[in-house]
Design an enzyme around this catalytic site. Structure first.
Site, mmCIF file in Angstrom:
data_model
loop_
_atom_site.group_PDB
_atom_site.id
_atom_site.type_symbol
_atom_site.label_atom_id
_atom_site.label_comp_id
_atom_site.label_asym_id
_atom_site.label_seq_id
_atom_site.Cartn_x
_atom_site.Cartn_y
_atom_site.Cartn_z
ATOM 1 N N SER A 1 0.828 -1.204 0.000
ATOM 2 C CA SER A 1 0.000 0.000 0.000
ATOM 3 C C SER A 1 0.860 1.250 0.000
ATOM 4 C CB SER A 1 -0.919 0.000 1.230
ATOM 5 O OG SER A 1 -1.668 1.197 1.305
ATOM 6 N N TRP B 1 2.385 1.617 -3.410
ATOM 7 C CA TRP B 1 1.384 2.047 -4.385
ATOM 8 C C TRP B 1 1.333 3.568 -4.453
ATOM 9 C CZ3 TRP B 1 -2.912 5.143 -3.971
ATOM 10 C CH2 TRP B 1 -3.823 5.125 -5.032
ATOM 11 N N HIS B 2 1.565 4.213 -3.311
ATOM 12 C CA HIS B 2 1.418 5.666 -3.262
ATOM 13 C C HIS B 2 2.541 6.412 -3.969
ATOM 14 C CE1 HIS B 2 -1.673 4.852 -0.221
ATOM 15 N NE2 HIS B 2 -2.084 6.074 -0.452
ATOM 16 N N GLY B 3 3.668 5.787 -4.141
ATOM 17 C CA GLY B 3 4.720 6.504 -4.847
ATOM 18 C C GLY B 3 6.057 5.807 -4.782
ATOM 19 N N PHE C 1 -0.429 10.044 -7.762
ATOM 20 C CA PHE C 1 -0.370 8.611 -7.497
ATOM 21 C C PHE C 1 -1.107 7.821 -8.555
ATOM 22 C CE2 PHE C 1 -0.502 10.479 -3.033
ATOM 23 C CZ PHE C 1 0.865 10.626 -2.974
#
Length: 477
Positions: free
Chosen positions: A322, A325-327, A477
């Site tokens: 997770s 996933w954000h960056g 994102f």
């Protein structure tokens, strides 16, 4: 195209009028209008992004159709692999390639081996993490035989390119959203009116709270080594509300806008800062992503079955993924790991599903125990957001170290009482409506009170709102 722009203010009523014109008698025509609107909305940044969106959509559409005609399990797995490689490969190239290339070069540099990596330096397409995950949910569900592949290409393309939620979610499931594009839609005045109220509340959160927090947050985080502990605490508090109001504000606008066209999107935020522990926070924050990882990664990994060590492993994997996933930055991985470590004690003691109901249900105020739980959870969340906002792990640690000073509770010279008051308005409104879908769902009030609340929010936007073309944080994102 930005929701908070003049262009969108002209775009939305034109699409609305065309969509509900005599074309409404044809479901196919309505879907074609939505496709054209989605392409225009998305291509407004750069028309080349459309090629990627179309390629992703067509690949998954054709893969799913072929999967439907294939009974051989090996063939179905091969087809699913094509979808996975196509979607995740696209993410990997555009979002993560340069990060890994630089990281490998730095790692070898520690051993005295120097080389210059080949970098792509490509622009990250807006919302790529959202629509690729949405497309993946479709092919995975077809593979699992939970849904059937659709022949209706316009309906499928409208599902992928639906402009209200295209750039920052919620990440819809085909099982929930796709059927809505395949059945006739009639205008519902009450649904549209509630959608406009939710959009109004979303614009308040974005233009009044998030965009007024942004310049102060930028200044404090950029010059954190020049400020005292009180100012650093103020900056962290402001970012905590900036990211919530920016992202949930986008979601409110998206959900409200979708209702104007007769669609119901899944809820993405449920007043997360009123959570009593970190597990409740993650059931209320970015719900569509959390549930996506639960269904497509956590459960396939084994979920909560197996030994304690096995469960802990799965939780840490989910939070690390997770974060990633954000960056493409180590700070996001630390942010994910920090949240995972906070979650673990609740899981291992069986308290991760302790708070499923509404906080202070049936009461005006929380109990002392509930209030303490909310304060502790908010404090943990604030610390985590420092890692999320900082450019490097070192900067985040120095920022937090700077907050650990006796001057922590000394009023900052950058303190803005007007902004603090507006944040107070946000908290009071959402607390009073915490059992509703959004802050302006006040149908239980007398008519005069409802109209006064709408007018009051509109005036706050008019007086305090920032109307510069400020992008939403989650677009990156």
């Amino acid at each position: 195209m930005l929701f908070n722009s003049i262009v969108f203010a002209l775009f939305l009523p034109m699409v609305f009028a065309l969509y509900w014109s005599p074309l409404r008698r044809s479901l196919r025509a309505q879907n074609l209008v939505l496709i054209a609107a989605g392409f225009l909305f998305y291509g407004w940044w750069d028309w080349r992004f459309l090629l990627l969106l179309i390629a992703t959509s067509m690949t998954d559409y054709l893969v799913a159709l072929r999967m439907r005609r294939t009974e051989d399990q090996r063939g179905r797995k091969l087809l699913l692999s094509i979808s996975l490689i196509g979607n995740l490969g696209t993410l990997g190239v555009f979002k993560y390639y340069d990060f890994f290339a630089r990281s490998f070069a730095e790692a070898f540099g520690h051993f005295g081996i120097t080389f210059t990596p080949v970098l792509l330096d490509v622009v990250l397409p807006v919302g790529i993490s959202f629509y690729t995950f949405q497309a993946l949910s479709y092919t995975i569900d077809v593979y699992r035989r939970r849904i059937d592949a659709v022949d209706d290409l316009p309906a499928f393309m409208a599902f992928i390119s639906f402009f209200p939620q295209l750039c920052a979610g919620p990440i819809e499931r085909a099982s929930h959203m796709l059927p809505q594009f395949m059945r006739p839609r009639a205008f519902d005045g009450s649904l549209a009116a509630d959608g406009m109220r939710q959009m109004l509340w979303g614009f308040f959160k974005k233009t009044v709270i998030a965009d007024n927090c942004a310049p102060l947050v930028k200044d404090i985080f950029a010059h954190y080594d020049h400020y005292g502990a009180g100012t650093l605490l103020w900056g962290a508090l402001l970012f905590t509300f900036q990211i919530y109001c920016d992202f949930s504000g986008y979601t409110d606008i998206a959900l409200g806008c979708a209702r104007l066209f007769g669609f119901e999107l899944m809820r993405n935020f449920a007043f997360p800062y009123f959570s009593r522990d970190i597990a409740e926070f993650w059931r209320r924050w970015h719900i569509s992503l959390t549930s996506w990882f639960r269904d497509y990664l956590y459960i396939p990994l084994g979920g909560s079955r197996g030994s304690t060590l096995f469960q802990a492993r799965n939780i840490i994997i989910i939070f690390l993924v997770s974060g990633f996933w954000h960056g493409a930055n180590w700070t996001f991985l630390v942010w994910g790991l920090f949240n995972g470590l906070l979650f673990l004690p609740l899981l291992l003691t069986g308290n991760n599903r302790k708070h499923l109901g509404l906080v202070a249900e049936g009461r005006w105020l929380p109990t002392a125990r509930e209030a303490l739980g909310m304060c502790i959870t908010f404090g943990y969340t604030l610390i985590a957001w420092v890692f999320f906002r900082a450019a490097t792990i070192s900067e985040a640690l120095h920022y937090l170290r700077g907050m650990a000073s006796p001057s922590l509770f000394r009023l900052s010279h950058l303190f803005d009482p007007w902004l603090a008051g507006l944040i107070g308005v946000l908290l009071v409104v959402e607390w009073l409506n915490r059992d509703k879908q959004h802050g302006l769902q006040v149908g239980h009030l007398p008519a005069w009170a409802r109209r006064a609340s709408y007018l009051g929010v509109f005036l706050l936007i008019f007086v305090f709102g920032r109307f510069a073309k400020t992008e939403f944080i989650y677009f990156q994102f």
